[in-house]
Design an enzyme around this catalytic site. Structure first.
Site, PDB file in Angstrom:
ATOM      1  N   GLU A  11       0.918  -0.975   0.321  1.00 46.05           N
ATOM      2  CA  GLU A  11      -0.388   0.112   0.410  1.00 46.05           C
ATOM      3  C   GLU A  11       0.831   0.682   0.463  1.00 46.05           C
ATOM      4  O   GLU A  11       0.617   2.320  -0.519  1.00 46.05           O
ATOM      5  CB  GLU A  11      -0.927   0.172   1.211  1.00 46.05           C
ATOM      6  CG  GLU A  11      -2.580  -1.020   1.209  1.00 46.05           C
ATOM      7  CD  GLU A  11      -3.066  -1.162   1.994  1.00 46.05           C
ATOM      8  OE1 GLU A  11      -3.335  -1.508   2.289  1.00 46.05           O
ATOM      9  OE2 GLU A  11      -2.119  -0.767   3.694  1.00 46.05           O
ATOM     10  N   ASP A 199     -11.852  -6.959  -1.961  1.00 47.27           N
ATOM     11  CA  ASP A 199     -12.674  -8.817  -1.481  1.00 47.27           C
ATOM     12  C   ASP A 199     -14.052  -8.156  -1.718  1.00 47.27           C
ATOM     13  O   ASP A 199     -14.241  -7.194  -1.004  1.00 47.27           O
ATOM     14  CB  ASP A 199     -12.262  -9.639  -0.059  1.00 47.27           C
ATOM     15  CG  ASP A 199     -12.370  -8.355   0.695  1.00 47.27           C
ATOM     16  OD1 ASP A 199     -10.915  -7.985   0.460  1.00 47.27           O
ATOM     17  OD2 ASP A 199     -12.778  -8.401   1.845  1.00 47.27           O
TER      18      ASP A 199
END
Length: 232
Positions: A11, A199
């Site tokens: 990230e 997800d």
């Protein structure tokens, strides 16, 4: 100066690789990387997963570097059919869904801050709008703005995800943004949360989806944030 916090290497590493004039400093085991992306001075930190790690990093960043604003970036899970893999969620507010003192009459998610209590912590309207503008400028689609729910849990299963949407109106869930928001709110530092969905609410195994899509989702967040900083 812009402060940027992500939980995992995927990230933040893409941002650090784009920085010039890099200097690093380690405080309480957390590496803070300072430099520039374009003309914007930045400090980037990988906080590690979870609310305490995130809050500790945000408070240290504020005290040590005095950023003008802080952005939490990374991946997140969908909590409604409106958000799916590849969607970009920009928070207008954050809530800590695992804060629960309802047994003694408090509201779900209610936080007790110096001098006040609240459930939803508002993000900077200006930062939120600027991030949304950046997404549209670089051609990102599937952008949604709304509530991001934070807790010390990897939320798995459609029922649990839907419950966060029903209870808090959450569009996405993750494990750091709400605590970073709390620290920034108390310190009066404007903040934003940018999440790319890794997800979703589907019949696929959540852990498998995360493993497959987390890297590409993180790269999308990095791409957006880089464009935002280059335009600052």
């Amino acid at each position: 100066m812009t402060g940027i916090i992500g939980a995992m290497e995927i990230e933040v590493n893409g941002l650090i690789e784009r920085m010039t004039g890099v200097q690093t400093e380690t405080i309480s085991g957390i590496v803070f990387t300072r430099g520039r992306i374009g003309n914007e001075e930045c400090v980037v930190a990988r906080c590690g997963i979870g609310k305490v790690n995130a809050a500790m990093t945000a408070q240290t960043m504020i005290l040590r570097y005095q950023p003008d604003r802080i952005i939490n970036t990374g991946v997140g899970g969908s909590t409604c059919p409106k958000t799916h893999i590849g969607s970009v969620v920009i928070a207008e507010n954050v809530v800590q869904h695992d804060m629960d003192t309802t047994i003694i009459g408090d509201r779900p998610g209610e936080l007790f801050l110096p001098g006040e209590s609240l459930v939803y912590i508002p993000c900077s309207c200006e930062l939120t709008a600027a991030l949304e503008d950046t997404c549209r400028r670089i051609g990102e689609t599937g952008i949604v703005v709304g509530t991001v729910a934070t807790g010390d849990q990897f939320i798995s299963g459609n029922d649990k995800r839907a419950r966060l949407n029903e209870q808090f109106g959450a569009l996405a869930c993750e494990m750091e943004g709400g605590s970073i928001g709390q620290v920034c709110y108390v310190n009066r530092v404007p903040f934003a949360v940018l999440r790319s969905i890794s997800d979703s609410m589907s019949e696929e195994d959540d852990a498998v989806e995360y493993a497959v899509f987390s890297k590409s989702a993180a790269e999308k967040s990095v791409r957006i944030l880089t464009a935002f900083l280059l335009d600052a």
